[in-house]
Design a protein around this motif. Structure first.
Motif, mmCIF file in Angstrom:
data_model
loop_
_atom_site.group_PDB
_atom_site.id
_atom_site.type_symbol
_atom_site.label_atom_id
_atom_site.label_comp_id
_atom_site.label_asym_id
_atom_site.label_seq_id
_atom_site.Cartn_x
_atom_site.Cartn_y
_atom_site.Cartn_z
ATOM 1 N N LYS A 99 0.813 -1.219 0.000
ATOM 2 C CA LYS A 99 0.000 0.000 0.000
ATOM 3 C C LYS A 99 0.847 1.270 0.000
ATOM 4 O O LYS A 99 0.490 2.267 -0.643
ATOM 5 N N ALA A 100 1.983 1.261 0.705
ATOM 6 C CA ALA A 100 2.805 2.464 0.765
ATOM 7 C C ALA A 100 3.346 2.827 -0.619
ATOM 8 O O ALA A 100 3.377 4.006 -0.997
ATOM 9 N N PHE A 101 3.772 1.817 -1.380
ATOM 10 C CA PHE A 101 4.267 2.077 -2.731
ATOM 11 C C PHE A 101 3.144 2.611 -3.610
ATOM 12 O O PHE A 101 3.342 3.536 -4.405
ATOM 13 N N GLN A 102 1.950 2.047 -3.460
ATOM 14 C CA GLN A 102 0.816 2.516 -4.253
ATOM 15 C C GLN A 102 0.439 3.938 -3.862
ATOM 16 O O GLN A 102 0.203 4.790 -4.728
ATOM 17 N N ASP A 103 0.378 4.219 -2.563
ATOM 18 C CA ASP A 103 0.012 5.561 -2.113
ATOM 19 C C ASP A 103 1.046 6.612 -2.519
ATOM 20 O O ASP A 103 0.724 7.805 -2.608
ATOM 21 N N ALA A 104 2.283 6.162 -2.777
ATOM 22 C CA ALA A 104 3.337 7.105 -3.162
ATOM 23 C C ALA A 104 3.065 7.750 -4.513
ATOM 24 O O ALA A 104 3.729 8.726 -4.886
ATOM 25 N N GLY A 105 2.091 7.247 -5.260
ATOM 26 C CA GLY A 105 1.762 7.839 -6.548
ATOM 27 C C GLY A 105 0.838 9.035 -6.465
ATOM 28 O O GLY A 105 0.715 9.794 -7.429
ATOM 29 N N HIS A 106 0.157 9.218 -5.315
ATOM 30 C CA HIS A 106 -0.728 10.373 -5.171
ATOM 31 C C HIS A 106 0.086 11.673 -5.181
ATOM 32 O O HIS A 106 1.188 11.741 -4.624
ATOM 33 N N ARG A 107 -0.467 12.678 -5.818
ATOM 34 C CA ARG A 107 0.160 14.004 -5.953
ATOM 35 C C ARG A 107 1.496 13.938 -6.693
ATOM 36 O O ARG A 107 2.327 14.852 -6.558
ATOM 37 N N GLN A 108 1.704 12.859 -7.468
ATOM 38 C CA GLN A 108 2.972 12.688 -8.167
ATOM 39 C C GLN A 108 2.783 12.428 -9.663
ATOM 40 O O GLN A 108 3.681 11.900 -10.314
ATOM 41 N N TRP A 109 1.626 12.788 -10.203
ATOM 42 C CA TRP A 109 1.388 12.557 -11.632
ATOM 43 C C TRP A 109 2.492 13.197 -12.488
ATOM 44 O O TRP A 109 3.035 12.551 -13.377
ATOM 45 N N GLY A 110 2.780 14.440 -12.234
ATOM 46 C CA GLY A 110 3.726 15.170 -13.079
ATOM 47 C C GLY A 110 5.154 15.149 -12.592
ATOM 48 O O GLY A 110 6.054 15.570 -13.325
#
Length: 693
Positions: free
Chosen positions: A495-506
């Motif tokens: 889950k931590a790796f997946q959540d690391a994608g939030h606010r990181q699109w660009g």
């Protein structure tokens, strides 16, 4: 005892049992294709397959053997709909082809008796979207007799009034092997804009009559049966945190014999995510457990004490599949997929574990799955696949020790001519370990190749996996290597790796894609002067955003059903139509419009200095075509009009029609050829095959 590990890239056979004999009558492939009205296409020597060969759909999507082993049920692609074909196991003679009206396809199907099938209806919604369930269910005998609509919309007269439903959606929980007529189903009914109630019912597969067995303790729950086939556990989901914003939360409830529910575990209070995977016939309760950060573990739950006994946990990868014994009482292994899929045997002593290892030794470099079996476990449908093999089916007979070849998924492609996939990992610029795949053309030395960077969709949750990929194989057949990156935000790594994608699109996600591309260059696989980027959905976003972040890295970009403007994403499409979707958008993009603009390729089109091609589906509800039209307009205003744009009528989130797919990939290959590969010879769409008599 440490679990025994089997890796798809190189199977390690450590159990002292001789490999089983494999009988492979190849003529059955052409025979079955003819019987099903499909073309069996043979390529001329030294003549690469056509675009159509790669983009048309596989012959079958699912196969199940009947409980007594007499029949095989196969879902078969017939272009605009899937049909359910029943064959006799001994000679593969077709008994019945079940077709639904109004171009509906058959989705999930189950044997609910030795000679009776039950299935639901779906509509195909596009290449990147799951089929849409119509909510209808049907049952029929193997020979086509006693067809019954069990659940349907609308009315079919007074006799069918009890089978008609409104907003309820049904899914099968258990086929009740001790009953030839009854099954247990889970029913979901919307209660609010965000929630659905869940009920468990027993249903007669001849009359469609239903009787309630119990309801879930709250909204948005899935129910798990116990060994006595009574509702016993409920896993309830929420997308709301303590502040009312987006987060994935779970609760595990247990029901006592009096029908009262009690809470066992809640991730929002103790941080532990716990879900019941299965309660087996001997009463063992298998559960998955995660601390909310790393990959999940699998183990057993003592329902008296609440104690969790761990059986397996990988430090990098979540469990992607569970392997059960044919008597359905024992978890014999699990699969993880950080790179190539790996089987970890939990119960090495079980006879089915020995069988799986023996079959794996017979199919080196393949992933082997015991996909369907008879009630007594004597006959097993074995499916295999690899990075080069799109899939084959065998029928293994335990009494003779022989595996009989049944059929191939894409018999028109020669697996010996296909490309291989190289899994690898690297350290991103901020120290995070990222896993990726590199597809290398067959026969190449893997050096200084033209490269297509292909980010997957999502970005939160989906991932790329090792296995046959018709898209990357198409590119490889034309001489291109393809890079696929499981960037931060991808599922399967905790889950931590997946959540690391939030606010990181660009930012962070694009850094991962760019760093992976540079790794491929530095290791000599790619010619740095011949790299293009292409993706669909979020991958389409990345196809335009990565060249903005790394302006000298890519020579061209192809955006397909992509998102290009964050502000529009909050206003159009199906995501913002629910409160949960709006919470998700705020979690992954924030609320700062300046940040939205910075992360929107359409707002930074003047920074895109390379050739661009765009494509979208005219009926796409996830990423509406207005996104693509806005990107086109912005590029034109910036003085860099796209070389082409396809807004395909009738298509949704990913093209499904074969002719439309052929046109899409033909244009794509021409585009890549102009910029990084030289002109590529592309075969036109071949004439549609005539149906067999």
């Amino acid at each position: 005892m440490a679990p025994f590990t089997v890796t798809a890239a190189l199977f390690h056979h450590s159990i002292s049992e001789a490999p089983r004999k494999i009988l492979m009558p190849r003529y059955r492939t052409a025979l079955l294709a003819a019987l099903l009205g499909l073309a069996s296409i043979t390529q001329a020597a030294n003549n690469p397959p056509s675009v159509e060969d790669f983009v048309k759909h596989a012959t079958y999507s699912g196969v199940k053997i009947s409980p007594n082993g007499e029949y095989l049920a196969v879902t078969v692609d017939r272009g605009d709909q899937d049909v359910l074909t029943v064959l006799r196991t001994d000679d593969l003679k077709i008994l019945k082809i079940n077709t639904l009206p109004d171009k509906k396809s058959i989705g999930s199907f189950y044997w609910v008796g030795d000679d009776r099938l039950m299935f639901n209806a779906v509509r195909k919604m596009g290449g990147y979207a799951q089929p849409f369930q119509t909510g209808e269910w049907f049952a029929v005998d193997a020979d086509g007799t006693r067809p019954r609509p069990l659940i349907f919309r609308g009315s079919q007269g007074a006799t069918g009034r009890g089978k008609a439903v409104g907003n309820e959606y049904f899914s099968l929980l258990d086929v009740l092997k001790d009953s030839e007529r009854s099954v247990i189903m889970e029913v979901r009914s919307p209660r609010s804009k965000e929630g659905a109630g869940t009920e468990v019912v027993r249903m007669d597969t001849l009359t469609g009559r239903r009787a309630s067995l119990g309801r879930a303790p709250k909204e948005n729950c899935s129910i798990i049966l116990d060994a006595a086939k009574s509702p016993r556990f409920a896993v309830c989901y929420s997308s709301r945190d303590e502040d009312g914003e987006y987060d994935e939360r779970t609760e595990l409830h247990r029901r006592d014999d009096g029908g009262r529910w009690s809470l066992i575990s809640a991730s929002k209070s103790d941080g532990v995510h716990m879900s019941v995977i299965r309660t087996t016939l001997d009463g063992t309760v298998y559960v998955s457990q995660s601390d909310g950060h790393g990959p999940e573990a699998i183990g057993t739950l003592d329902t008296g004490t609440g104690e969790f006994t761990q059986l397996f946990q990988d430090r990098v990868s979540d469990i992607s599949r569970y392997i059960w014994s044919t008597d359905e009482t024992t978890l014999i292994g699990v699969v993880t997929e950080a790179g190539a899929p790996t089987i970890h045997l939990i119960d090495e002593a079980h006879p089915d574990a020995a069988l799986l290892s023996s079959l794996s030794a017979s199919f080196p470099d393949h992933m082997v799955n015991l996909s369907s079996h008879t009630t007594d476990g004597k006959k097993i449908v074995v499916s295999i696949y690899s990075d080069r093999n799109p899939g084959e089916l065998y029928l293994f007979d335990r009494e003779t020790g022989q595996a009989r070849f049944l059929m191939q998924g894409r018999q028109w492609l020669d697996k010996d001519d296909m490309a291989s996939i190289k899994p690898f990992s690297f350290t991103a610029r901020d120290g995070k370990t990222i896993h990726a795949y590199l597809t290398l053309p067959n026969g190449s030395d893997g050096k200084s190749l033209p490269l297509i960077v292909n980010p997957h969709g999502g970005p939160i949750g989906p991932r790329d996996s090792w296995g046959f990929n018709s898209e990357t194989q198409l590119f490889a057949s034309r001489g291109y290597a393809t890079l696929q990156v499981n960037y931060r935000g991808s599922g399967g790594f905790g889950k931590a790796f997946q959540d690391a994608g939030h606010r990181q699109w660009g930012e962070g996600i694009q850094n991962d894609i760019i760093d992976a591309t540079r790794w491929v260059i530095e290791n000599g696989h790619a010619d740095p002067e011949r790299i293009c980027i292409y993706g669909g959905s979020f991958g389409g976003y990345s196809a335009l955003m990565a060249p903005i972040r790394a302006p000298d890295l890519f020579k061209c970009a192809f955006g397909y059903v992509g998102v290009y403007d964050i502000d529009m994403m909050f206003k159009r499409g199906d995501i913002p139509q629910t409160e949960g979707g709006q919470r998700f958008l705020r979690r992954t993009h924030g609320t700062n419009r300046t940040e939205w603009a910075r992360n929107s390729p359409a707002q930074r089109a003047d920074e895109v200095k390379i050739p661009v091609y765009l494509a979208a589906g005219a009926r796409d509800q996830r990423t509406p075509p207005e996104q693509t039209e806005l990107m086109d307009k912005a590029l034109r205003a910036a003085g860099n009009p796209p070389e082409g744009m396809i807004i395909q009528s009738g298509e949704m989130h990913g093209f499904y029609d074969v002719e439309n797919r052929v046109n899409l990939y033909t244009e794509m290959l021409k585009f890549f050829g102009r910029h990084i590969g030289g002109e590529v010879a592309v075969k036109p769409l071949s004439p549609a095959p005539e149906p067999a008599n």
